[in-house]
Design a protein around this motif. Structure first.
Motif, PDB file in Angstrom:
ATOM      1  N   TRP A 219       0.845  -1.214   0.000  1.00  6.77           N
ATOM      2  CA  TRP A 219       0.000   0.000   0.000  1.00  6.77           C
ATOM      3  C   TRP A 219       0.868   1.248   0.000  1.00  6.77           C
ATOM      4  O   TRP A 219       0.651   2.172  -0.795  1.00  6.77           O
ATOM      5  CB  TRP A 219      -0.917  -0.031   1.220  1.00  6.77           C
ATOM      6  N   GLU A 224      -3.315   1.276  -3.375  1.00  3.77           N
ATOM      7  CA  GLU A 224      -4.344   0.347  -2.922  1.00  3.77           C
ATOM      8  C   GLU A 224      -4.486  -0.856  -3.840  1.00  3.77           C
ATOM      9  O   GLU A 224      -4.798  -1.957  -3.390  1.00  3.77           O
ATOM     10  CB  GLU A 224      -5.684   1.088  -2.800  1.00  3.77           C
ATOM     11  N   PHE A 251      -9.620  -1.296   1.928  1.00  5.39           N
ATOM     12  CA  PHE A 251      -9.790  -0.273   0.891  1.00  5.39           C
ATOM     13  C   PHE A 251     -11.070  -0.439   0.081  1.00  5.39           C
ATOM     14  O   PHE A 251     -11.334   0.366  -0.814  1.00  5.39           O
ATOM     15  CB  PHE A 251      -8.574  -0.290  -0.049  1.00  5.39           C
TER      16      PHE A 251
END
Length: 462
Positions: A219, A224, A251
């Motif tokens: 990340w 993401e 996410f």
């Protein structure tokens, strides 16, 4: 050129379509640094180095970001530091240095970023608190656990039945777990064990679980979602399955990575490598006997998804192959880029799910072409450029080339004298001395061959 790779997530060869062609992103699980890396650890390092080189050729060096992590907080590390009577930091610094040296000797390019777990604790705490806030994780007796039933499609990557997943995860029985499959995101640290301020208001210092580390580091450095996630086949479950669960639930994304790639297992002379069986061999041990390019060529001679049987015979064949290729190219500089048709042909084979055996077979053919056109240095330059796409036939004066030159530079009179001494030792039945002379010459890259007429000849090897 279309790059097609086998995607464990879809169980098919898929065309790579980067989320952003100007920023192609790949994450590969790296080592836990508590000891010398073994030859099985070298396989993903070499495989994904080839993919990194291919991606850079297709998209440009500035447009590829390759992240390979270092796990420097782990119970194995704690135990080994205590066993050796040194600090955990001293242990991880030493073993990380060994790993860097070994992978450099294998002619692997350094990744764009090589993050360490202990430098990403803040990101781990942030992810854990997000998961708790959204009901995907919970606090229990100073632990934080991911609640597997909160993710309806958990198990998409491994596609295992629940009972197999429970067995494969080696589930820890704990009364505070809501479900047997729930796994640890954070745990308390005992005195003398590394610890950091815990998330979610837990008063006791603690440390992260293994799976959350990679979610946090990918990340931080790739975002993401990203293009490719790689590692060994043994990581599919539970590690990669749990990474996916953490990242997707934190996410709210459909995927963590578009493609999941996994290299196959490594066997040693037909047996599973194991310290208990006495057949455990490290990269460093092999490098004392063989140049890194030999190990690399031997590794790439088997397709990355297939199990590989690591043998001395295979290493010997790789050594002879490189010996021939270096004789073919001589001292020419490599020709790289779109103007090199040899390189294009090798790239085309690699674009079919990193088909390195096909690429190597074609290199044998190209070597024959270059060898029979001795007047054309252009062909030799093109051959060298094509081989460089696999990380072979480098320009450095280390490794294979240095050993060759060292052996060739050895005074022939000295060799002849040692051979005479060895023959005299054998006649005197001093076989220990005769073997010692053979080993001394072998260390210099000189292989002796005893002939039927009683004479001994020699040649330069490895």
């Amino acid at each position: 050129m279309e790059l097609r790779l086998y995607n464990t997530l879809t169980r098919s060869k898929d065309t790579l379509r980067p989320l952003d062609p100007a920023n192609v992103r790949m994450y590969v699980c790296g080592p836990t640094v508590y000891d010398h890396a073994h030859i099985g650890n070298a396989r993903p390092v070499i495989v994904f180095d080839v993919l990194n080189r291919l991606l850079r050729r297709l998209y440009g060096d500035a447009h590829v970001k390759y992240v390979r992590n270092i796990t420097d907080v782990d119970d194995k590390i704690n135990a080994r530091a205590a066993e050796r009577g040194i600090s955990i930091r001293d242990l991880t610094e030493e073993t990380y240095r060994w790993f860097r040296e070994d992978t450099a000797a294998l002619n692997c390019l350094p990744p764009t970023v090589e993050p360490r777990a202990t430098e990403h604790i803040d990101e781990m705490r942030t992810l854990i608190e997000r998961l708790v806030a959204t009901g995907h994780a919970y606090v229990a007796e100073e632990h934080v656990l991911f609640h597997v039933p909160s993710m309806p499609d958990y198990g998409r990557l491994s596609r295992r039945p629940l009972d197999e997943m429970v067995a494969g995860a080696r589930v820890d029985v704990a009364p505070y777990k809501r479900d047997p499959m729930d796994f640890v995101l954070w745990k308390p640290s005992a005195e003398g064990v590394p610890g950091w301020p815990s998330p979610c208001g837990i008063a006791t210092p603690g440390r992260p679980g293994w799976h959350i580390e990679c979610s946090a580091m990918s990340w931080r450095h790739l975002g993401e979602t990203f293009d490719i996630h790689g590692g060994g086949i043994d990581l599919v479950f539970p590690h990669h399955e749990n990474e996916i669960a953490q990242s997707r639930c934190a996410f709210h994304t459909g995927v963590m990575a578009q493609m999941w790639m996994h290299n196959g297992f490594l066997m040693l002379e037909g047996e599973k490598m194991s310290k208990s069986l006495g057949n455990f061999v490290t990269i460093r041990e092999l490098l004392t006997e063989w140049p890194g390019e030999v190990l690399r060529l031997a590794m790439l001679s088997t397709h990355y998804r297939q199990p590989i049987n690591w043998t001395r015979q295979g290493l010997g064949f790789a050594a002879k192959t490189l010996d021939k290729w270096y004789r073919v190219i001589g001292e020419v500089e490599a020709e790289t880029g779109e103007g090199n048709p040899f390189e294009i042909e090798i790239a085309d084979r690699l674009a079919d799910d990193l088909n390195t055996p096909s690429a190597i077979t074609h290199l044998h053919h190209l070597a024959e072409v270059a060898e029979h056109e001795e007047s054309s240095s252009a062909l030799r330059r093109r051959f060298k450029g094509a081989a460089n796409l696999l990380g072979l036939l480098g320009d450095t004066e280390t490794g294979w080339r240095a050993r060759q030159k060292e052996a060739i530079a050895l005074d022939e009179g000295v060799i002849a004298g040692l051979i005479a001494d060895r023959l005299a030792a054998r006649k005197a039945k001093d076989f220990k001395r005769a073997d010692q002379i053979r080993e001394e010459l072998a260390a210099q890259g000189i292989v002796l061959m005893d002939n039927k007429d009683g004479t001994t000849s020699w040649e330069v090897s490895r």
